[in-house]
Design a protein around this motif. Structure first.
Motif, short mmCIF file in Angstrom:
data_model
loop_
_atom_site.label_atom_id
_atom_site.label_comp_id
_atom_site.label_asym_id
_atom_site.label_seq_id
_atom_site.Cartn_x
_atom_site.Cartn_y
_atom_site.Cartn_z
N UNK A 207 66.43 39.64 23.04
CA UNK A 207 66.69 40.03 24.46
C UNK A 207 66.19 41.46 25.01
N UNK A 208 66.48 42.52 23.92
CA UNK A 208 66.02 43.99 24.21
C UNK A 208 64.52 44.00 24.42
N UNK B 170 69.60 33.93 31.21
CA UNK B 170 69.97 35.09 31.13
C UNK B 170 68.68 36.10 31.55
N UNK B 171 67.65 35.94 30.61
CA UNK B 171 66.56 36.73 30.51
C UNK B 171 65.82 36.50 31.66
N UNK B 172 65.64 35.14 32.34
CA UNK B 172 64.93 35.27 33.57
C UNK B 172 65.59 35.67 34.52
N UNK B 173 66.80 35.67 34.51
CA UNK B 173 67.64 36.10 35.79
C UNK B 173 67.52 37.70 35.71
N UNK B 174 67.67 38.37 34.71
CA UNK B 174 67.38 39.93 34.49
C UNK B 174 65.91 40.26 34.86
N UNK B 175 64.95 39.52 34.56
CA UNK B 175 63.79 39.97 34.93
C UNK B 175 63.59 39.73 36.69
N UNK C 67 59.44 51.89 27.51
CA UNK C 67 59.04 50.57 26.63
C UNK C 67 60.16 49.83 26.21
N UNK C 68 60.09 48.85 25.66
CA UNK C 68 60.84 47.80 24.82
C UNK C 68 61.46 48.16 23.54
N UNK C 69 62.09 47.35 23.05
CA UNK C 69 62.61 47.86 21.58
C UNK C 69 61.74 47.96 20.62
N UNK D 137 75.51 40.37 26.84
CA UNK D 137 75.55 39.26 27.75
C UNK D 137 74.98 37.89 26.96
N UNK D 138 74.58 38.13 25.95
CA UNK D 138 74.26 36.77 25.32
C UNK D 138 75.10 36.24 24.31
N UNK D 139 76.24 36.97 24.22
CA UNK D 139 77.23 36.48 23.24
C UNK D 139 77.69 35.04 23.68
#
Length: 767
Positions: A313-314, A292-297, A334-336, A280-282
């Motif tokens: 992003x991950x 995009x980050x704010x939207x997904x959160x 958890x995250x990456x 999504x960040x391409x």
């Protein structure tokens, strides 16, 4: 197993040997899995025998029946060990062997009972214990996924909860995009059909490319079936910062970043249960990545599955990680960063230097008149460009140059005009104002922002077939299809106009005649004492005996500027083709140097390759003719971190010039000390600001060119021929001493080698 081990070491054919190595690695992996499981072991055949006996009830015993029963029990125990849960496979297998001994009315019931009891014996390798967070379970299924003949996932489990954000990790070509596309098209067995899944990708389909942004969204059949109106579509796009003008502009005028925002806006309108996002960040700049980050959160009631090579992003967005490993999906909480603590070998998702992969680019050949790495090979002065449908310029006042020493990162926000500037530099489009120049013998590799457009007409070819098609005539067919190489009607009229040609006859008298040039013959020579070239021309109505050489400046006045570029590019391309023949084995080796295995290079059509593999094909194809300058527009899209590290290493070792457009700041700063910053001013027109490390740039300009001449050539039959190296030019003193030695050898009757023989004859020392 011993035979496979021996074959992997002794088979002479490299492709067959690599297949043996992969098979051996798979068997060793399975063996390690068995050892890891420990006490799970194999299923007791006697226990399964008892289950089958009980299900069949009292039957008349016989030797044949007992042998058959033991055999069926052995097969059933193996099916338990393999984790087979398909009832149809169980019932058909059991019934096929026992129907000769069991009455027809009992066989189905007995087979079902055997299945029910044996499935209970299937032992699971313990997974990480799932934390029940109280969220709704959207799906809990087990499935197998394949693409063609390749198994991607086998009997793997997938459990998704509402509102969670899953990062999908795995190497290139493991099947990440295939999994998401299969979910969106309801092609996964046991996946709930009532769930609405939306697959978000930025690529615009060719048949929809003529539509406006509003019409493009309305063309989606799901939008129409939901009864979403034009006003709702325009409102959603406006929320995503589309202007009124952009709403009615064609989607092909959008930059890569705006295309991704268009795809996200369409997904928002569809009110998905599960959002599937492929990179999504391409193409997105820093501000849009944050958006995009704010939207997904903010999506608390929508589940997201994200494939991305953007570690930031991950790290910032994901609540869980889904890992492709050994044909299974493994869930990690958890995250990456949390995932890397548990799986340290996954650190390559963070650091370019952790890459174990290696790319090797072919080194460029010599260029006439270029003795310094700082000498300009391409340049633009005062260039402005306006798209035909726009009133205002997209970019203006662009002045840049590229040399062999260039390591340029081109950065700026989405829509600033970066790709437009690069298209002007490469000759993809004709500047509206200003001048563009390139060295006549320059070979250039260009990978466009939407890299797949290079191969979209050739998806039924293998990568090997595509490269052979592209270079089959000795030149690059893509380079010949540029707008700047296509002759317009006005230019054709000028070329067809007769002009006065003068020459001296045998009596030294000046003759005059009106002639029309029919074509340039692809022959070129340097004008002695100047840097200008002359080109051989054939006149209409005259045979080849009347061919003459005319200067580039004169031919340009007659409208042949594009034909001159055509001849220059053909001569430059053929110079690059000398070192190796265009054969399958040579291309396989070249693609392997660019990160694509031989198997995928020669035996897979390009429509079966993953996004990352397609990018490697495009890069490999553009590098085939050993370019002097490489221009990469967003090369980091679709490449995993290992491939990114390998690409950075190849660029660092490459002796030619490099220009890169990228939003990957880590990648850019690792290899590009010079930066072109393009930003829109208050009038909405992109202007350039050149920045860089002055000490590095000064050192690069002073470096001398040290082109390495090819030492060997490989022909179509695979034969290697040593190339005779150019002789070193001797100083006057060295030449005098050399002559003296040769005279003495000739006088004493000593034999001369071929070089000495040639020198002696050229200098009159020997008849």
């Amino acid at each position: 197993l011993p035979a496979l081990e021996k074959a992997s070491e002794t088979v002479s054919d490299p492709e067959a040997r690599s297949v043996c190595e992969r098979g051996l690695a798979q068997l060793n992996r399975l063996n390690r899995e068995i050892l890891k499981v420990g006490d799970v072991g194999k299923t007791d055949v006697g226990l399964v025998y008892g289950i089958i006996r009980k299900a069949l009830g009292a039957l008349e015993p016989s030797n044949t029946f007992e042998v058959t029963l033991q055999y069926v029990a052995t097969i059933a125990a193996s099916m338990v060990d393999l984790g087979v849960r398909d009832e149809q496979r169980w019932t058909s297998t059991v019934a096929a062997y026992l129907k000769a001994f069991v009455p027809g009315d009992k066989i189905d019931a007995a087979s079902s009972e055997v299945f029910a009891e044996c499935v209970k014996l299937i032992k699971e390798i313990p997974e990480e214990e799932e934390i029940d967070d109280g969220k709704e379970v959207l799906c809990d299924c087990e499935f197998t996924l394949a693409y063609g003949t390749k198994i991607l996932l086998h009997n793997t489990k997938l459990k998704l909860r509402r509102g969670n954000r899953y990062g999908l990790l795995g190497p290139n070509d493991c099947g990440k995009t295939t999994l998401m596309r299969s979910m969106s098209e309801s092609q996964i067995e046991a996946f709930p059909s009532e769930l609405r899944t939306v697959f978000v990708e930025a690529d615009i389909l060719g048949e929809l490319s003529h539509l406006s942004c509003t019409e493009y969204v309305l063309a989606d059949p799901r939008i129409a079936s939901d009864g979403i109106t034009r006003e709702e579509v325009r409102s959603a796009l406006t929320t995503n910062h589309f202007t009124e003008k952009m709403l009615d502009d064609g989607v092909m005028t959008l930059s890569g970043g705006w295309r991704m925002k268009l795809a996200l806006a369409r997904a928002m309108l569809l009110k998905a249960d599960i959002l599937l996002l492929d990179e999504p960040t391409n193409h997105l700049d820093v501000m849009n990545v944050k958006w995009v980050k704010d939207y997904l959160m903010s999506l608390t009631h929508v589940t997201s599955i994200i494939v991305s090579h953007d570690s930031g992003l991950l790290d910032d967005v994901c609540s869980h990680i889904l890992q492709f490993d050994n044909l299974k999906l493994h869930l990690h909480h958890g995250n990456l960063s949390d995932f890397v603590k548990k799986v340290p070998e996954a650190r390559s998702y963070f650091e370019l230097k952790s890459s174990k992969m290696k790319f090797t680019f072919p080194q460029p050949g010599p260029l006439d008149g270029v003795k310094s790495k700082g000498k300009a090979l391409m340049k633009m002065e005062g260039v402005s460009y306006r798209y035909p449908i726009n009133e205002h310029f997209t970019i203006t006042g662009i002045t840049v140059q590229v040399s062999l020493s260039s390591r340029v990162g081109c950065v700026g926000p989405n829509g600033a005009g970066k790709s437009t500037m690069i298209k002007c530099l490469t000759g993809e489009v004709e500047p509206s104002e200003g001048t563009r120049w390139a060295h006549p013998s320059l070979r250039m590799a260009y990978v466009a922002q939407h890299a797949f457009h290079h191969i979209e007409q050739h998806l039924n070819k293998t990568p090997n077939e595509y490269i052979r098609w592209r270079y089959q005539n000795g030149d690059d067919k893509e380079a010949m299809n540029k707008v700047t190489m296509v002759v317009t009607e006005e230019e054709q009229r000028i070329m067809d106009k007769p002009f006065e040609f003068q020459w001296k006859d045998e009596d030294d008298k000046i003759r005059k005649e009106n002639r029309v040039i029919e074509k340039l013959t692809l022959m070129r020579r340097n004008v002695k004492g100047t840097k200008e070239y002359e080109y051989e021309v054939k006149f209409k109505g005259k045979d080849v005996d009347y061919n003459v050489y005319l200067s580039a400046s004169r031919l340009t006045k007659q409208g042949f500027a594009k034909w001159i570029m055509h001849v220059d590019q053909k001569i430059a391309a053929r110079a690059g083709m000398y070192v190796r023949a265009l054969t399958q084995s040579n291309i396989e080796k070249h693609l392997e140097d660019c990160g694509l295995d031989r198997e995928y290079g020669s035996h897979f059509r390009m429509n079966a390759l993953s996004g990352g593999q397609k990018v490697k094909v495009v890069i490999g194809a553009s590098m085939w003719n050993q370019p002097h300058v490489v221009i990469l527009d967003e090369p980091t899209n679709y490449l995993d971190r290992d491939s990114l590290g390998a690409l950075a290493g190849a660029i660092t070792e490459y002796e030619g010039g490099v220009v890169i457009i990228t939003h990957n700041d880590e990648f850019c700063r690792a290899i590009c000390p010079e930066r072109w910053v393009l930003e829109k001013m208050g009038d909405g027109i992109g202007r350039l600001n050149c920045q860089g490390d002055p000490e590095w740039m000064q050192h690069a300009l002073e470096q001398k060119v040290d082109f390495k001449q090819a030492e060997e050539m490989v022909d179509a039959a695979g034969n290697v021929t040593k190339v005779k190296q150019a002789k070193k030019k001797l100083s006057r003193k060295e030449e005098k001493q050399y002559k003296k030695r040769l005279i003495a050898k000739i006088k004493n009757g000593e034999p001369l080698d071929s070089d000495e023989e040639e020198f002696a004859i050229d200098n009159g020392l020997k008849d």
